[in-house]
Scaffold this motif. Sequence first.
Motif, short mmCIF file in Angstrom:
data_model
loop_
_atom_site.label_atom_id
_atom_site.label_comp_id
_atom_site.label_asym_id
_atom_site.label_seq_id
_atom_site.Cartn_x
_atom_site.Cartn_y
_atom_site.Cartn_z
N TYR A 190 7.99 -5.29 -14.50
CA TYR A 190 9.16 -4.41 -14.59
C TYR A 190 9.73 -4.36 -16.01
CZ TYR A 190 13.46 -2.11 -13.03
OH TYR A 190 14.49 -1.21 -12.84
N ARG A 295 9.03 -2.52 -5.64
CA ARG A 295 7.95 -2.02 -6.49
C ARG A 295 6.74 -1.64 -5.64
NH1 ARG A 295 3.92 -5.04 -9.57
NH2 ARG A 295 4.88 -6.92 -8.72
N SER A 386 7.30 3.22 -10.77
CA SER A 386 6.72 2.26 -9.83
C SER A 386 7.68 1.82 -8.72
CB SER A 386 6.25 1.01 -10.60
OG SER A 386 7.33 0.43 -11.31
N ILE A 387 8.94 2.24 -8.79
CA ILE A 387 9.92 1.83 -7.78
C ILE A 387 9.98 2.86 -6.67
CG2 ILE A 387 12.32 1.20 -7.35
CD1 ILE A 387 10.74 -0.77 -9.10
#
Length: 437
Positions: A190, A295, A386-387
């Motif tokens: 992240y 994620r 990516s979330i």
Amino acid sequence: MWPWTWDRQLPVSEMPLPQKKRWESMAKGLVLGALFTSFLLLLYSYAVPPLHTGLASATPEGTAPCSPAPGEPETVTPANGSAAGCQPRRDIVFMKTHKTASSTLLNILFRFGQKHGLKFAFPNGRNDFDYPAFFARSLVQDYRPGACFNIICNHMRFHYEEVRGLVPPNATFITVLRDPARLFESSFHYFGSVVPFTWKLSSQDKLAEFLQDPDRYYDPNGYNAHYLRNLLFFDLGYDSGLDPGSPQVQEHILEVERRFHLVLLQEYFDESLVLLKDLLCWELEDVLYFKLNARRDPAGPRLSGELYRRATAWNVLDARLYRHFNASFWRKVEAFGRERMAREVATLRRANERMRRICIDGGRAVDAAAIQDSAMQPWQPLGAKSILGYNLKKSIGRRHAQLCRRMLTPEIQYLMDLGVNLWVTKLWKFIRDFLQW
């Protein structure tokens, strides 16, 4: 005399008009770009505080502690929420750690506070309290000496005395931990792009390359370095670079135990919420949740075997912290009752599943590109999408419409709904969207 060709380089003054205008436009663009970049650097230096290992931002001594308004009742709640005659606890400090399912717990607190009209201590301009600087009362939006709040729950670097002065004496302190190797993996993916020393990693699997020889790459004084070693220890206000053999490590762990009434575990989130509901004397609806800020599963394998052991060793302070509170967590479960815990976890999961069917279009989380409503779009890490997030069902009965929307609303949007001034966060989002970062 040379024949005329378009391959010949001309001075700008001799260029045909369209080509000359194109060069002038490029020059203007470069100048504006340089000015814009300078502005961003200046803004960022203002918005992101410098990292200090000392308590650099503490409110000056003599600032009045929290003073409840005259006539405001002080609820005295038994330590065990299941005790007869208990009253729901409304004064809560949640020390929000990074990458520990803390955004999901934050949503629970937002909903409870909004439902009961409670007073939040919110940051001013951002969605955190000038992290990674230490928390100070002066960072609270509209703070006045002596101001008293019910709930504090945004990201901060913990400073107990400063926080303690904002809430009534009987406030409940909670936090959440996660297996340090898993937390490190999540934090690396992240935050890695904003930690400059990771830019030297050249292999496709940067995490594995780093863990083969972390001392080769890690710079404890590097920008954002705190994200990639003993992040739990750092968030809780301690020196993440302490010698593991120092007696201070155990002293800090015991201090956390004295200060916090409950330390939740991300790996046992449902069991943690059952203990929290019992401690706070809340209703089942108060702790219903959907997993937020999760994620997308990486394409490659998760940390396992030797890499898992290396990640644990690299985060040895967090590992000792986690082992201590993993043991104390299960002692609390034993005291609560194993069979009772199993029943209440099953009840919570059934209620969550029911809300999933009522609220979520398609019944599951989706990639950012598939989210239809911008109000449901979660904040994304720099350079990635990516979330995961959710789509709210179009037709929800009146009874559940408000609860569904609140349960699915990401942190930034919920803060704005609650009236928080997020000008720095909004500006940063505008810049990121403009530059497609």
